[in-house]
Design an enzyme around this catalytic site. Structure first.
Site, PDB file in Angstrom:
ATOM      1  NE  ARG A 231      -4.277  -1.285  -0.088  1.00  0.00           N
ATOM      2  CZ  ARG A 231      -4.418  -2.233  -1.012  1.00  0.00           C
ATOM      3  NH1 ARG A 231      -3.468  -2.482  -1.881  1.00  0.00           N
ATOM      4  NH2 ARG A 231      -5.538  -2.940  -1.090  1.00  0.00           N
ATOM      5  CG  HIS A 279      -3.703  -0.744  -6.917  1.00  0.00           C
ATOM      6  ND1 HIS A 279      -4.134  -0.122  -5.786  1.00  0.00           N
ATOM      7  CD2 HIS A 279      -3.666  -2.072  -6.615  1.00  0.00           C
ATOM      8  CE1 HIS A 279      -4.355  -1.026  -4.844  1.00  0.00           C
ATOM      9  NE2 HIS A 279      -4.070  -2.219  -5.317  1.00  0.00           N
TER      10      HIS A 279
HETATM   11  P1  NAP Z   1      -1.739 -11.219   4.855  1.00  0.00           P
HETATM   12  O1  NAP Z   1      -1.904 -12.641   4.426  1.00  0.00           O
HETATM   13  O2  NAP Z   1      -2.606 -10.686   5.924  1.00  0.00           O
HETATM   14  O3  NAP Z   1      -0.212 -11.089   5.305  1.00  0.00           O
HETATM   15  C1  NAP Z   1       0.282  -9.936   5.888  1.00  0.00           C
HETATM   16  C2  NAP Z   1       1.726 -10.161   6.306  1.00  0.00           C
HETATM   17  O4  NAP Z   1       2.224  -8.937   6.873  1.00  0.00           O
HETATM   18  C3  NAP Z   1       1.865 -11.227   7.395  1.00  0.00           C
HETATM   19  O5  NAP Z   1       3.033 -11.984   7.189  1.00  0.00           O
HETATM   20  C4  NAP Z   1       1.975 -10.402   8.672  1.00  0.00           C
HETATM   21  O6  NAP Z   1       2.685 -11.013   9.711  1.00  0.00           O
HETATM   22  C5  NAP Z   1       2.733  -9.193   8.171  1.00  0.00           C
HETATM   23  N1  NAP Z   1       2.527  -8.059   9.050  1.00  0.00           N
HETATM   24  C6  NAP Z   1       1.364  -7.409   9.342  1.00  0.00           C
HETATM   25  N2  NAP Z   1       1.591  -6.439  10.254  1.00  0.00           N
HETATM   26  C7  NAP Z   1       2.910  -6.493  10.542  1.00  0.00           C
HETATM   27  C8  NAP Z   1       3.743  -5.769  11.423  1.00  0.00           C
HETATM   28  N3  NAP Z   1       3.267  -4.784  12.200  1.00  0.00           N
HETATM   29  N4  NAP Z   1       5.044  -6.090  11.473  1.00  0.00           N
HETATM   30  C9  NAP Z   1       5.543  -7.081  10.721  1.00  0.00           C
HETATM   31  N5  NAP Z   1       4.808  -7.837   9.853  1.00  0.00           N
HETATM   32  C10 NAP Z   1       3.503  -7.526   9.777  1.00  0.00           C
HETATM   33  O7  NAP Z   1      -1.867 -10.226   3.634  1.00  0.00           O
HETATM   34  P2  NAP Z   1      -1.683 -10.568   2.076  1.00  0.00           P
HETATM   35  O8  NAP Z   1      -2.904 -11.217   1.559  1.00  0.00           O
HETATM   36  O9  NAP Z   1      -0.369 -11.236   1.907  1.00  0.00           O
HETATM   37  O10 NAP Z   1      -1.667  -9.103   1.448  1.00  0.00           O
HETATM   38  C11 NAP Z   1      -0.710  -8.139   1.833  1.00  0.00           C
HETATM   39  C12 NAP Z   1      -1.115  -6.787   1.274  1.00  0.00           C
HETATM   40  O11 NAP Z   1      -0.869  -6.745  -0.148  1.00  0.00           O
HETATM   41  C13 NAP Z   1      -2.601  -6.468   1.364  1.00  0.00           C
HETATM   42  O12 NAP Z   1      -2.956  -6.030   2.652  1.00  0.00           O
HETATM   43  C14 NAP Z   1      -2.756  -5.372   0.326  1.00  0.00           C
HETATM   44  O13 NAP Z   1      -2.500  -4.129   0.930  1.00  0.00           O
HETATM   45  C15 NAP Z   1      -1.651  -5.682  -0.683  1.00  0.00           C
HETATM   46  N6  NAP Z   1      -2.181  -6.079  -2.004  1.00  0.00           N
HETATM   47  C16 NAP Z   1      -1.830  -5.361  -3.092  1.00  0.00           C
HETATM   48  C17 NAP Z   1      -2.291  -5.721  -4.346  1.00  0.00           C
HETATM   49  C18 NAP Z   1      -1.846  -4.968  -5.566  1.00  0.00           C
HETATM   50  O14 NAP Z   1      -2.398  -5.180  -6.646  1.00  0.00           O
HETATM   51  N7  NAP Z   1      -0.857  -4.112  -5.465  1.00  0.00           N
HETATM   52  C19 NAP Z   1      -3.139  -6.827  -4.480  1.00  0.00           C
HETATM   53  C20 NAP Z   1      -3.488  -7.536  -3.341  1.00  0.00           C
HETATM   54  C21 NAP Z   1      -3.011  -7.165  -2.100  1.00  0.00           C
HETATM   55  P3  NAP Z   1       2.157 -12.358  10.417  1.00  0.00           P
HETATM   56  O15 NAP Z   1       2.283 -13.428   9.368  1.00  0.00           O
HETATM   57  O16 NAP Z   1       3.098 -12.552  11.535  1.00  0.00           O
HETATM   58  O17 NAP Z   1       0.730 -12.110  10.822  1.00  0.00           O
END
Ligand code: NAP
Length: 316
Positions: A231, A279
């Site tokens: 993000r 995006h």
């Molecule tokens: P997810 O499965 O919820 O994984 C989030 C990861 O971030 C987890 O490993 C989590 O740690 C870690 N995290 C969260 N807060 C943290 C902190 N304070 N310190 C350290 N690590 C932290 O999310 P996801 O599905 O992989 O998606 C990630 C993000 O990608 C989404 O939230 C979205 O913003 C973005 N995204 C972008 C696109 C695009 O087209 N650009 C598309 C889809 C998603 P833990 O494993 O320890 O909980």
């Protein structure tokens, strides 16, 4: 039972979602886009953020008294997670067949592009035979990934398969074969210090907002590159721009921005060492995500756990 579709994407999803629900035996439902009609009959809301006159619309969920869950069409749920009218489970999109694969491809493509300095040859077709500049091999390159969740972990695993030295950082401790996993504030510093290419795949929360700022950017090695697919607000723009201008950061490849669409006047468009993509790192394909939503609705009806339950307190 009413399923309310609170999203501009209804026309794309209508047919696929109905078909998927019927296919898995969910019957007696009405898919509607009318938010004020028989609110007590609404059991599920399918949600994606909507903008009106450039501003995000804040939804009020408080009058849907029999709501079982809100299902997000997107993986990023920062627009809704803090909504105080939301009193039921929130389910984020986990779509391994569509979204996750797209993200792996996009991150792989840009990591390889930066690693091999492909732009030098694409943009520099000037008649000079630069054979002395040899591309390195992956095992000589360290890639750091912030976020080892649904998207970050498979990206890390694929990069490792190609041969990169991969370091990952998450909130909780993790064990992933052949990947050095770190957590906590000291872990973050470590990953930043070693990352020649840093990939951001964190959700936007109170803790991760502006995680890359004046202080943290200093820790990255000179000539390192950043790929942000998480993000826009994970990065303090001014701090990054300073580092890009000084050359400390060699390149930033940015897919997400604090304001989207990115303003035409934003310096990111002009800086020669920034690549802007609109995006598009990982789209949510209708076919695969309709299946995910349908299965989650079925599981919720049957009292089973859906895939992608959000911890509202944690914020992701
Ligand atoms: P997810 O499965 O919820 O994984 C989030 C990861 O971030 C987890 O490993 C989590 O740690 C870690 N995290 C969260 N807060 C943290 C902190 N304070 N310190 C350290 N690590 C932290 O999310 P996801 O599905 O992989 O998606 C990630 C993000 O990608 C989404 O939230 C979205 O913003 C973005 N995204 C972008 C696109 C695009 O087209 N650009 C598309 C889809 C998603 P833990 O494993 O320890 O909980």
């Amino acid at each position: 039972m009413k399923i309310l579709f609170l999203s501009d994407l209804f026309t794309y999803y209508k047919e696929s979602l109905c078909n998927e629900l019927l296919k898995i035996g969910v019957k007696n439902f009405e898919l509607t886009t009318e938010p004020n009609n028989l609110k007590n009959d609404v059991r599920f809301i399918i949600y994606s953020p909507t903008q009106k006159k450039g501003k995000k619309v804040k939804r009020d969920f408080s009058s849907y008294n029999n709501l079982k869950a809100v299902l997000s069409l997107y993986a990023g749920i920062e627009d809704i997670v803090g909504n105080e009218t939301l009193k039921c489970p929130l389910i984020k999109m986990i779509d391994n067949d569509g979204l996750t694969n797209s993200m792996i491809e996009w991150c792989l493509a840009h990591t390889l592009r930066l690693h091999l300095d492909i732009d030098r040859h694409i943009l520099g077709q000037d008649g000079l035979w630069r054979q002395k500049i040899k591309p390195p091999i992956a095992k000589e390159r360290t890639v750091g990934i912030l976020g080892l969740g649904t998207l970050g972990k498979p990206v890390a695993v694929f990069l490792k398969k190609i041969g990169f030295k991969v370091f990952g950082w998450s909130r909780t401790k993790k064990k992933i074969e052949h990947i050095k996993c770190l957590h906590g504030p000291e872990g973050l510093k470590y990953v930043l210090r070693v990352s020649e290419i840093l990939i951001l795949l964190l959700p936007l929360t109170h803790e991760t907002r502006f995680i890359l700022n004046d202080e943290s950017l200093k820790l990255l090695p000179k000539n390192s590159s950043i790929i942000n697919a998480g993000r826009g607000e994970l990065i303090k723009d001014n701090a990054l721009i300073k580092k890009l201008r000084s050359g400390h950061i060699k390149n930033a490849t940015l897919d997400v921005f604090q304001q989207e669409p990115l303003s035409k006047k934003h310096p990111y468009w002009i800086l020669p060492n920034v690549t802007v993509t609109p995006h598009i790192a990982a789209d949510t394909p209708v076919e695969s995500s309709a299946k995910v939503i349908a299965n989650n609705i079925k599981n919720l009806i049957e009292g089973k756990l859906p895939n992608g339950m959000v911890d509202l307190k944690r914020g992701y």
